[in-house]
Design a protein around this motif. Structure first.
Motif, PDB file in Angstrom:
ATOM      1  N   SER A   1       0.839  -1.208   0.000  1.00 41.46           N
ATOM      2  CA  SER A   1       0.000   0.000   0.000  1.00 41.46           C
ATOM      3  C   SER A   1       0.870   1.253   0.000  1.00 41.46           C
ATOM      4  O   SER A   1       0.573   2.233  -0.699  1.00 41.46           O
TER       5      SER A   1
ATOM      6  N   GLN B   1      -7.857   0.393  -0.819  1.00 44.40           N
ATOM      7  CA  GLN B   1      -8.180  -0.783  -0.018  1.00 44.40           C
ATOM      8  C   GLN B   1      -9.499  -0.548   0.719  1.00 44.40           C
ATOM      9  O   GLN B   1     -10.410  -1.357   0.663  1.00 44.40           O
TER      10      GLN B   1
ATOM     11  N   ASP C   1      -5.248  -1.123  -5.042  1.00 46.87           N
ATOM     12  CA  ASP C   1      -4.750  -1.726  -3.806  1.00 46.87           C
ATOM     13  C   ASP C   1      -5.722  -2.807  -3.351  1.00 46.87           C
ATOM     14  O   ASP C   1      -6.823  -2.488  -2.890  1.00 46.87           O
TER      15      ASP C   1
END
Ligand SMILES: Nc1ncnc2c1ncn2[C@@H]1O[C@H](COP(=O)(O)OP(=O)(O)O)[C@@H](O)[C@H]1O
Ligand SMILES: [Mg+2]
Lengths: 239, 316
Positions: free
Chosen positions: A55, A99, A175
């Motif tokens: 990330s 994410q 992500d």
């Protein structure tokens, strides 16, 4: 003589990391002396254990974080020199799938997907058309007027993907985009990313899903504790 | 992007600018509507804060008028002794006209004075009962506007020493006191007005700040999809502008109501002064100026709040 200096466009990497380290305050290095380059229209996976720095790598490209050392270059521009206006422009050429989806929960799915187009100043009819097309592509056709809170986690993630691709960015960063999707849908989304690659988009996907990586067969960057421990070309990814 | 698309993009710049503003406008109105109570409260507080300076202004222009009404009586009234004849009065008037401090001298005969008195309510029958006119000749002496107050005072003193003069009425000291009082009142109003304008800016600033704080996530997402600082800020500036404009409208309505409420008592007060006070209502200009200023103050408050709090929202 001049001709000798002019490089072929395809040789200039879109994304280049040179000895990049990132240290969050009070932590060990999240990334350490990371160097790699992505050519235009290249697609690659970043993989590694949880906490490996996947990330963080993507955030450095999107200018959500700044490196502690080293230089990140995108489309020939050193991100360290970018200020306010430059940052906004930079982000407009990048589509980011996060994410945690980062959706506006009190706005319709369509309004969420349209946001990058609103920022780009596109007329409303065109925005609606493009948003519908993007939602169609991620399998959410007909959900335009729903509120994201009424959607499943997987559907929310796909709204985030639609928002990332709607402005047809030059660079697509994702992500763990398939973390909440069933395997069948995950493959489909990766196929979608490959389609974007085919039309010239540079795609970088962080994932720890080895099954998916083996199926899609693209270049793989392997991180371990913030270090690049392997860089496998697409041709060498074992099926 | 191919070259044709690039050309289209360049041509589309004004259209894009206009669309961005239209979007911000829509968003700003949505925001005000989404928080009706907060909006109403802000508008009410700011409206009242702005109504006060405007009411002060109303009071001030009327005090000025009052001062002018009294100033008309700044003249020196020179009452001659009963034994003075018309010829003597005229002779005195001629010499006074030559005085550099004097602009004009009017002669008022005893008969004219009597009919003036008779015109005042209630005096008619009493005067009719008098066997002969008890009033003397009066010289009404208007000093030059450029004459120094000291010169006028000296003239009054000189006239008091004149053997033909019974009484000199000098309004100048009253006028000076009145001027000092209105000047003081004007300064108080200016200071209070400035403070209240500042309060209005702070009220809008606080409202916009809480709006921004409740939308940190949205601001963050906008920044992530490439919105510039100006783009993110714009809806808040518009919201501040609307809050200011609405508050200005409230202030105007409050002051108009105030005028309406005061109209009847003011008319009675004026009548009791023989119609010399001429109370004035505000005309359209100060009301429009207030509206414009209020909108600008709202914008300013939003600008100040957003400069500080949007910078804090940017992901580093
Ligand atoms: N905002 C942050 N503040 C402090 N430490 C962080 C932050 N974000 C990530 N880290 C740390 O940096 C390392 C890499 O994190 P991350 O890039 O999220 O890894 P991955 O995505 O591969 O799981 C981890 O040790 C994590 O705890
Ligand atoms: Mg992660």
């Amino acid at each position: 003589m001049l001709c000798g200096l002019v490089q072929d466009q395809d040789d200039v990497p879109v994304i280049r990391f040179e000895q990049v380290s990132k240290r969050y305050p009070g932590n060990a290095n999240a990334l350490e002396a990371l160097s790699f380059a992505l050519a235009p229209a290249e697609m690659a996976f970043v993989t590694g254990h949880s906490g490996a720095g996947k990330s963080t790598l993507l955030k450095l490209i999107g200018l959500l974080e700044r490196p502690s050392h080293g230089a990140v270059t995108v489309a020939g521009r050193n991100l360290a020199q970018m200020r306010q206006r430059g940052i906004a422009q930079h982000r407009r050429m990048i589509g980011m799938v996060f994410q945690d989806h980062h959706l506006l929960l009190d706005r319709s799915v369509q309004a969420n997907v349209e946001l990058p187009l609103v920022v780009a100043g596109m007329p409303a009819e065109e925005r609606a058309k493009r948003a519908r097309a993007a939602l169609e592509k991620v399998g959410l056709g007909g959900m335009e007027q729903r509120l994201p809170v009424r959607l499943s986690t997987g559907e929310q993630q796909r709204v985030g993907i639609a928002r990332a691709i709607v402005a047809r960015p030059a660079v697509l960063l994702a992500d763990e985009p398939t973390g909440n999707l069933d395997p069948h849908l995950a493959v489909e989304i990766m196929g979608l990313f490959a389609e974007f690659q085919a039309i010239g988009t540079t795609v970088l996907v962080a994932t720890h899903d080895l099954v998916l990586i083996k199926r899609i067969r693209k270049r793989v960057l392997v991180l371990d504790h913030g270090r690049l421990v392997d860089d496998v070309p697409a041709t060498e990814v074992a099926a | 992007m191919n070259s044709r698309e690039q050309a289209a993009t360049r041509r589309g710049a004004p259209a894009r600018w206009w669309r961005a503003h239209r979007w911000a406008l829509g968003q700003s109105l949505l925001r005000l509507r989404e928080r009706p109570l907060g909006t109403a409260l802000t508008v009410a507080v700011m409206g009242l804060a702005l109504a006060l300076p405007l009411s002060f202004y109303l009071v001030q222009i009327n005090l000025d008028r009052l001062g002018q009404a009294l100033g008309a009586q700044q003249a020196l009234n020179v009452f001659l002794k009963q034994d003075q004849t018309q010829a003597q009065a005229e002779a005195l008037a001629r010499t006074l006209r030559a005085d550099p401090a004097v602009a004009a001298v009017t002669l008022k005969s005893p008969a004219a004075g009597l009919s003036e008195l008779a015109a005042l309510q209630g005096f008619g029958p009493a005067l009719a009962a008098l066997p002969n006119n008890p009033l003397p000749w009066v010289l009404v002496l208007r000093p030059r506007a450029t004459a120094a107050p000291a010169a006028v005072r000296a003239l009054a003193t000189r006239l008091r020493g004149n053997s033909a003069v019974a009484l000199v009425q000098d309004q100048a000291p009253l006028r000076a006191r009145m001027d000092a009082l209105t000047g003081f009142g004007r300064r108080v109003m200016q200071v209070l007005g400035a403070l209240l304008a500042l309060a209005a800016v702070l009220v809008v600033g606080a409202s916009v700040r809480s709006d921004i704080q409740s939308r940190v996530d949205e601001i963050h997402v906008l920044q992530l999809v490439g919105a510039s600082a100006a783009f993110v800020r714009r809806p808040y500036l518009y919201a501040g502008f609307w809050l200011g404009l609405l508050s200005g409208a409230v202030a105007v309505i409050v002051v108009l109501l105030l005028e309406l409420l005061l109209a009847a008592p003011a008319a009675r007060l004026d009548a009791s002064w023989g119609g010399r006070l001429h109370f004035a209502a505000l005309d359209a200009t100060p009301l429009l100026v207030l509206l414009v200023c209020a909108a600008m103050l709202g914008w300013l408050g939003a600008r100040m709040a957003s400069a500080r709090h949007l910078a804090a929202a940017e992901p580093n």
